[in-house]
Design an enzyme around this catalytic site. Sequence first.
Site, PDB file in Angstrom:
ATOM      1  N   PHE A 112      73.267  44.111  45.803  1.00  0.00           N
ATOM      2  CA  PHE A 112      72.857  45.210  44.910  1.00  0.00           C
ATOM      3  C   PHE A 112      72.519  46.491  45.664  1.00  0.00           C
ATOM      4  O   PHE A 112      72.486  47.571  45.081  1.00  0.00           O
ATOM      5  CB  PHE A 112      71.667  44.779  44.029  1.00  0.00           C
ATOM      6  N   LYS A 113      72.293  46.394  46.972  1.00  0.00           N
ATOM      7  CA  LYS A 113      71.950  47.575  47.759  1.00  0.00           C
ATOM      8  C   LYS A 113      73.028  48.653  47.651  1.00  0.00           C
ATOM      9  O   LYS A 113      72.739  49.839  47.796  1.00  0.00           O
ATOM     10  CB  LYS A 113      71.750  47.201  49.227  1.00  0.00           C
TER      11      LYS A 113
END
Length: 497
Positions: A112-113
Site C-alpha cells: 500500500f505504500k
Amino acid sequence: MEYVSTRDSSRKVSAAYAIAHGIAPDGGLYCPTTFPALTADDWQALQARDYKGRAALILGKLLTDFSAEELAAYTAKAYADEKFGGADTAPVVALGEGRHMLELWHGPTCAFKDMALQMLPHLLTASLRKTGETRTACILVATSGDTGKAALDGFHDVDGTKIMVYYPVDGVSPMQKLQMTTQEGKNVEVVAIRGNFDDAQSAVKRIFTDEQTRAALDADGLMLSSANSINWGRLAPQIAYYVSAYCDLVASGAVEMGAPINVCVPTGNFGNILAAYIAGQMGLPVHKLICASNRNDVLTDFFRKGGVYDKDRPFYATTSPSMDILISSNLERLLFFLSDGDDRLVASLMAALAQDGRYQVDDALFAKICASFDAGCCDDETAAQTIRALWEQQHYLCDTHTAVAVHVYEDYRARTGDQTPTVIASTASPFKFCRAVLEALGGTLDKDDVSQLDALTAFTGVAAPAPLAALAGKTPRFDRVVDKEDILSTVALLRDL
Ligand SMILES: *Cc1c(COP(=O)(O)O)cnc(C)c1O
C-alpha cells in the site's frame, strides 16, 4: 490551510513547507490546524470521478497552496493505469459478514505504500520549487520493508533528489530485501542497519536532529527530507482511498450514502489508520476505527489498558514484518488532534517516551480516544489460520499483514456484536510474503525465495504480480551493513550520488 508542529504550534507553515522539510526542527510532526469539510457538492463530484480525480479533489482540500491543475496532473501520473496494472487503483472486494477488502497493493511494489509514494515525488519536487528551495533534497527513509522499496521506486532518477534507505538487516522478508537491493537508479543508496526497525527509525531521526550533519550537508548544497509517514506528503494521499472506498461501497449498494462504516487497519507506524481518522474528520461517516497489531501489541495495550503507552517489552520478529514496530510515530499526531492541539502536552509525552520508554494520557483524553478507536492483536499462528480459512471458504488469497486485520475484525465483531459494514485495509500482495502464505496454506517450501512465487501460483492458480516475477535473476547492487551507532558516517555517501 496552515500547518504547525505537534510540539510547538506557534510557528505556522504552508503545506509545501511541511512536505519539503518532512519533520519540524523541534522533532514534532506537521499537522493541519483545522480539518477541511467535504460538502454535499464534493461528495457528488467524488462519486462521479475515477480514483485519480477523487484523489485530486481530496488533496486540493488539504494542500491549498497547490492548484487543482497541478494536483490533477500529479494524480494522473502517480496512478497511471500502466503503473497500477490497469486494474482499479484501489478496488474494494466484498467477502460477506461485514468484510469489504480495500486492496491497496496494485501498484509497482505490491504494497500500500505505493499509494502515497508514487505521489510524494511530485508533491515534494513541487514543494521545493514553491518554497524557493535550491538545494538538492536528500530523502532519508527508515523502513520495516515496504516503505523502502516503494520510496526507491518513486524517487529513483527524480531530478533534484537523492534517496537513502535504511533497513534492519534481519527484519525484512527475503523478497523485500531483494526488491530493495536490486533497485536501479543513479540517485539511490541502500544500507542495512544491525538492529530492528525501531533502531533504524531512531538512528534516522538522529541524523535529522544532528545540527553538525545538517550544516555540513547545507555547505554542499544538500538538505534532508523524509519519505516516512512522518512526512505530511505521505499521509495526505492515503486519506483519499478511504473516501474512494466509501464512494465504491455506495455505488455497489453495500452502504447508503451517509450511513456509517468501520475501518480496520493492520497497523505499524500508525500512519495508515491515522489517514482514516482524518478522512473521518473531513466528513467520511466512520463509526469505529479498529487498530490491528501483530504480536508486537504495544498499541493494543494502549487502547485497551487505560492509555498507557509502554514500549518497554520484548520485540518479536513476526511473519508480518512491516508491523514489527514498538514506537508508532504517528500516534503523536492523534494525541495532538484529540487534545485540541495541546503542543505542550504532546511535547511532554514524547519527552517521557524518549526518556522513560512510556507515557500515560489522562482520563479525558483517553475517553476521546476510546470514542473513536477499538483495537486488537493476533499472533503468527492465528494469522496463518486466517489466511487458510479465507482461502478455503472464500477462495480469497490475502497476505500476512492483511490476515492480522481480518482476524482482529472478526474478533471485534464477535466481541461487540457491531454489524456495521467494515472496510479492511489489505496492505500487501500475498506474493510479497510468499513463504509465510504458502506455509499457511499447507504448501511445500523446498525452493529459494523467488521460486516460491511459482509454488504459490501452482498451489492457488493465482498469478504473481509482474514486478515481483521480474525479480528472478536480478543481481543485488547494495550490500553495506553498519552498526546503528555508525549511522552518521553513512551520510557522506549522499555526496557521491
Ligand atoms: C507499512 C505497512 C503496514 C503498517 O502501516 P502503518 O501506516 O505503518 O501503520 C501494514 N502492512 C503493510 C504490508 C505495510 O507495508
